[in-house]
Write an enzyme that holds these catalytic residues in place. Sequence first.
Site, mmCIF file in Angstrom:
data_model
loop_
_atom_site.group_PDB
_atom_site.id
_atom_site.type_symbol
_atom_site.label_atom_id
_atom_site.label_comp_id
_atom_site.label_asym_id
_atom_site.label_seq_id
_atom_site.Cartn_x
_atom_site.Cartn_y
_atom_site.Cartn_z
ATOM 1 C CB ILE A 174 -1.077 -0.016 1.303
ATOM 2 C CG1 ILE A 174 -1.972 -1.132 1.011
ATOM 3 C CG2 ILE A 174 -1.399 1.034 1.267
ATOM 4 C CD1 ILE A 174 -2.532 -1.067 2.000
ATOM 5 C CB THR A 223 -0.060 -6.111 0.339
ATOM 6 O OG1 THR A 223 -0.638 -6.505 1.498
ATOM 7 C CG2 THR A 223 -0.868 -5.094 0.063
ATOM 8 C CG LEU A 281 1.801 -6.838 5.706
ATOM 9 C CD1 LEU A 281 1.053 -5.692 5.877
ATOM 10 C CD2 LEU A 281 2.000 -7.837 6.650
ATOM 11 C CE1 TYR A 290 -0.986 -4.818 10.962
ATOM 12 C CE2 TYR A 290 -3.204 -5.308 10.102
ATOM 13 C CZ TYR A 290 -2.609 -4.975 10.005
ATOM 14 O OH TYR A 290 -2.936 -4.370 8.963
#
Length: 251
Positions: free
Chosen positions: A13, A178, A180, A143
Amino acid sequence: MTVVVVTGGTRGIGRGLVRSFLDLGASVVYCGRSLPPDGPSEALGVVADVTNRADVRKLWDAAVEKYGKVDIWVNNAGLSTSRKPLWELDAAEIDAVVDVNLRGTLQASAVVLEAMLAQGHGALWNMEGLGSNGQIVAGLTPYGATKRGLTYASLALAKELKGTPVRVALLSPGMVVTDLLTRDYTPAELEKAKKIFNILADRVETVTPWLARKVLAGTRNGGRVAWLTTPKAAYRFATAGFRRRDLFGAA
């Protein structure tokens, strides 16, 4: 000309935001712990670790030295742990995620907000993620906890900045394809997860131009710009049977 700094601007991003801001006519400075050889030549890349205040000051100073000011700062740098229960994670992996996502963003915000107040203007944007809205997903505890904490911190900073010419706002990209998003799935798990991703997720090149336009347009202190709103997600689920999306095929 608007001057924008993007942390973690070398991939995902962040890289998309750098490109989008450039395309919209902004002057852009970005950082990473290392810089790729194929970074955009129109932007200024700086090697910096956002968990280190001295590096954040170096990044700010590099932007001011080249462009004379910083109008917008986007705290985008972030990490995620492996997709495992907390007790199966290595201590160093937990520390790294907390350091970048929460401690690093707080330390960077402290440096940036002090400098923006001194220059008399500026907008700081903090990047939300899974957990920010209270959603809980097993296997992503560190996270999600950091992103939940970051949302609180951003809203608290907005209160502290009330009555000043500096603003803090939240940027929510939604579900973006992505590394992630897709890491640590087995092939079978990923095929199952793709069913949801193809409904709710989007590619970087779809989301980041929209986010960049919204950031440049600005919002109120303590405001939020969100790509994937609750009504939008509901609409996508309701129409999923009529829409064929494959985010993992050819772009």
